[in-house]
Write a protein that holds these residues in place. Structure first.
Motif, PDB file in Angstrom:
ATOM      1  N   VAL A 204       0.778  -1.252  -0.160  1.00 39.93           N
ATOM      2  CA  VAL A 204       0.015   0.057  -0.033  1.00 39.93           C
ATOM      3  C   VAL A 204       0.901   1.466   0.154  1.00 39.93           C
ATOM      4  O   VAL A 204       0.553   2.166  -0.694  1.00 39.93           O
ATOM      5  N   ALA A 205       1.942   1.217   1.031  1.00 39.55           N
ATOM      6  CA  ALA A 205       2.883   2.367   0.931  1.00 39.55           C
ATOM      7  C   ALA A 205       3.309   2.774  -0.537  1.00 39.55           C
ATOM      8  O   ALA A 205       3.324   3.885  -1.124  1.00 39.55           O
ATOM      9  N   LYS A 206       4.114   1.543  -1.182  1.00 40.70           N
ATOM     10  CA  LYS A 206       4.576   1.834  -2.454  1.00 40.70           C
ATOM     11  C   LYS A 206       3.549   2.368  -3.434  1.00 40.70           C
ATOM     12  O   LYS A 206       3.826   3.259  -4.280  1.00 40.70           O
ATOM     13  N   LYS A 207       2.455   1.684  -3.526  1.00 39.71           N
ATOM     14  CA  LYS A 207       1.290   2.048  -4.454  1.00 39.71           C
ATOM     15  C   LYS A 207       0.898   3.613  -4.291  1.00 39.71           C
ATOM     16  O   LYS A 207       0.613   4.319  -5.165  1.00 39.71           O
ATOM     17  N   THR A 208       0.810   3.831  -2.870  1.00 38.93           N
ATOM     18  CA  THR A 208       0.453   5.372  -2.297  1.00 38.93           C
ATOM     19  C   THR A 208       1.452   6.085  -2.936  1.00 38.93           C
ATOM     20  O   THR A 208       0.990   7.285  -3.692  1.00 38.93           O
ATOM     21  N   LYS A 243      16.577   7.406   5.768  1.00 41.95           N
ATOM     22  CA  LYS A 243      16.324   8.514   6.642  1.00 41.95           C
ATOM     23  C   LYS A 243      15.701   8.638   8.018  1.00 41.95           C
ATOM     24  O   LYS A 243      16.185   9.412   8.952  1.00 41.95           O
ATOM     25  N   ARG A 244      14.885   7.861   8.107  1.00 42.08           N
ATOM     26  CA  ARG A 244      14.215   7.345   9.718  1.00 42.08           C
ATOM     27  C   ARG A 244      14.896   6.479  10.441  1.00 42.08           C
ATOM     28  O   ARG A 244      14.259   6.237  11.465  1.00 42.08           O
ATOM     29  N   GLY A 245      15.942   5.806  10.085  1.00 40.49           N
ATOM     30  CA  GLY A 245      16.715   4.979  10.896  1.00 40.49           C
ATOM     31  C   GLY A 245      15.921   3.472  11.113  1.00 40.49           C
ATOM     32  O   GLY A 245      16.004   2.801  12.074  1.00 40.49           O
ATOM     33  N   CYS A 246      15.475   3.120  10.052  1.00 41.23           N
ATOM     34  CA  CYS A 246      14.912   1.741   9.912  1.00 41.23           C
ATOM     35  C   CYS A 246      15.808   0.790   9.679  1.00 41.23           C
ATOM     36  O   CYS A 246      15.704   0.317   8.337  1.00 41.23           O
ATOM     37  N   ALA A 258       9.619   1.251   7.482  1.00 36.48           N
ATOM     38  CA  ALA A 258       9.411   2.312   6.838  1.00 36.48           C
ATOM     39  C   ALA A 258       8.069   2.816   6.177  1.00 36.48           C
ATOM     40  O   ALA A 258       7.743   4.082   6.388  1.00 36.48           O
ATOM     41  N   ALA A 259       7.354   1.936   5.811  1.00 36.69           N
ATOM     42  CA  ALA A 259       5.959   1.609   5.037  1.00 36.69           C
ATOM     43  C   ALA A 259       4.885   2.144   6.346  1.00 36.69           C
ATOM     44  O   ALA A 259       4.296   3.024   5.963  1.00 36.69           O
TER      45      ALA A 259
END
Length: 282
Positions: A204-208, A243-246, A258-259
């Motif tokens: 969903v994150a990638k598609k969004t 960037k968010r340290g994941c 990250a998603a």
């Protein structure tokens, strides 16, 4: 198919609406301003076509301001009315009762002539997590309807008295039957209308990201300081993770985390005001 749903859900919803319709004077069709078309259930609206409706675009503070105006005009047809609100802050919420009173002025006047007081009864219809209970609480200045930030918090029908002239019915969220449409399903998952255990967050994150990368590239760049132009959606998600340290123990990027962060940023408006739907031009 990214979301599993059950066909009996819609049949049950139809039966409930048909049963309630005879008691209702007016419906509030509560939509998510970030996806007004995707969060709309036109099949249910057919069942209540004989009743006045107010299309309420909630969470408009999180949606693209220009598109808020476009969608308000889109819904203002067939003698219906649309209003953009923010139920948390109360923006434009008070106008709903005034609009309702104006739409039903003939019935109110008729009751007065008979020496009676007309009680206007609303029903609030909307998908899960669109803000139904929060809206009612804001109108009544109380916490009579349970609220939460997860789909399905309101689990039973309940009549709520607003004042001596208005009563509202809060109903459980009715998810639309169009979840076989992947694009609609992705949008509803992205804005938080579908329980997270029912879908793949990374997908969903990638598609969004793919949906918003062109129109809202400036917001993405401002939020994450990443140049999207040379990256795929998957690569962009990986960069967000960096960037968010994941970072996992073996040094790999935790793309699931990250998603999750990206979707949380989107839902809370931390990326900016974004609308996933486009106005249909006719």
């Amino acid at each position: 198919m990214i979301v599993q749903w059950y066909p009996g859900h819609m049949q049950k919803a139809k039966r409930e609406i048909l049963e309630l319709n005879k008691y209702i004077d007016l419906y509030l069709i509560l939509l998510d301003a970030r996806a007004p078309l995707s969060s709309r259930n036109e099949q249910l609206e057919v069942l209540i076509k004989d009743k006045p409706k107010i299309y309420v675009l909630n969470k408009s503070d999180l949606a693209d301001e220009t598109k808020n105006h476009e969608f308000a005009k889109y819904f203002q047809k067939n003698n219906q009315v649309a209003v953009c609100i923010d139920s948390l802050k109360g923006t434009n919420v008070k106008s709903i009762l005034k609009i309702a009173e104006n739409l039903l002025k003939d019935k109110i006047e008729e009751a007065k002539q008979r020496g009676r007081r007309k009680i206007i009864r609303f029903a609030v219809l909307g998908i899960p997590n669109v803000g139904k209970s929060t809206l009612i609480n804001k109108i009544t200045n109380s916490a009579k309807a349970r609220t939460g930030d997860k789909p399905g918090v309101t689990r039973a029908k309940q009549w709520i008295k607003i004042n001596d002239y208005f009563e509202m019915l809060d109903t459980p969220g009715i998810l639309i039957p169009k979840l076989e449409d992947d694009t609609v399903a992705i949008k509803l998952c992205a804005i938080g209308s579908v329980k997270e255990e029912l879908f793949d967050k990374e997908f969903v994150a990638k598609k969004t990201i793919g949906m918003i990368k062109e129109e809202y590239s400036h917001l993405l760049k401002a939020k994450y300081s990443i140049d999207f132009s040379t990256l795929s959606e998957e690569e962009y998600l990986i960069e967000i993770g960096k960037k968010r340290g994941c970072i996992l123990k073996e040094g790999k990027i935790d793309t699931l985390k990250a998603a999750t962060m990206f979707l949380d940023d989107l839902r809370k408006g931390k990326i900016g005001r974004i609308t996933l739907d486009e106005v249909v031009r006719r």
